[in-house]
Write a protein that holds these residues in place. Sequence first.
Motif, PDB file in Angstrom:
ATOM      1  N   ALA A   1       0.825  -1.208   0.000  1.00 19.69           N
ATOM      2  CA  ALA A   1       0.000   0.000   0.000  1.00 19.69           C
ATOM      3  C   ALA A   1       0.858   1.257   0.000  1.00 19.69           C
ATOM      4  O   ALA A   1       0.572   2.224  -0.726  1.00 19.69           O
ATOM      5  N   VAL A   2       1.927   1.250   0.764  1.00 31.01           N
ATOM      6  CA  VAL A   2       2.812   2.417   0.796  1.00 31.01           C
ATOM      7  C   VAL A   2       3.519   2.592  -0.542  1.00 31.01           C
ATOM      8  O   VAL A   2       3.642   3.713  -1.046  1.00 31.01           O
TER       9      VAL A   2
ATOM     10  N   ARG B   1       8.464   8.015  -1.369  1.00 30.42           N
ATOM     11  CA  ARG B   1       8.600   7.902   0.090  1.00 30.42           C
ATOM     12  C   ARG B   1       8.994   6.475   0.461  1.00 30.42           C
ATOM     13  O   ARG B   1       9.818   6.268   1.344  1.00 30.42           O
TER      14      ARG B   1
ATOM     15  N   VAL C   1       2.479   1.641  -3.500  1.00 29.92           N
ATOM     16  CA  VAL C   1       1.520   2.092  -4.507  1.00 29.92           C
ATOM     17  C   VAL C   1       1.133   3.549  -4.261  1.00 29.92           C
ATOM     18  O   VAL C   1       1.066   4.353  -5.199  1.00 29.92           O
ATOM     19  N   ALA C   2       0.924   3.922  -3.013  1.00 34.49           N
ATOM     20  CA  ALA C   2       0.471   5.272  -2.701  1.00 34.49           C
ATOM     21  C   ALA C   2       1.579   6.304  -2.861  1.00 34.49           C
ATOM     22  O   ALA C   2       1.362   7.379  -3.416  1.00 34.49           O
ATOM     23  N   ARG C   3       2.758   5.995  -2.370  1.00 34.77           N
ATOM     24  CA  ARG C   3       3.857   6.966  -2.392  1.00 34.77           C
ATOM     25  C   ARG C   3       5.169   6.244  -2.682  1.00 34.77           C
ATOM     26  O   ARG C   3       5.950   5.950  -1.779  1.00 34.77           O
TER      27      ARG C   3
END
Length: 97
Positions: A63-64, A71, A66-68
């Motif tokens: 999820a991290v 980062r 894909v989202a950012r």
Amino acid sequence: MNQKLLLLATRHGALKARIDEQRRTLRQQVVPLEAALARGDAVMQGVDWLKHHPAAIGLAVAAVVVARPRRAWRWAKRGFFVWRGWQAIRNSLTGMR
């Protein structure tokens, strides 16, 4: 003979009183540590949960990413350097033995 038994009984009673006082003192000194140890137990329960649910870690990382993605890459580099540092410290401490 009776005098010896009386002396032993008196000494035994004094030792028991000393032991009781030491136990009371120890009980009072341990109180501040109980909270810290309870926090440590809670952390270890969380670690155990993560060990038994690796899919949750994978989903969170995905999820991290894909989202950012930037980062995630930054944190991956930081994590790698922390991991390498930990290995170096552990190896140097192990070599000291």
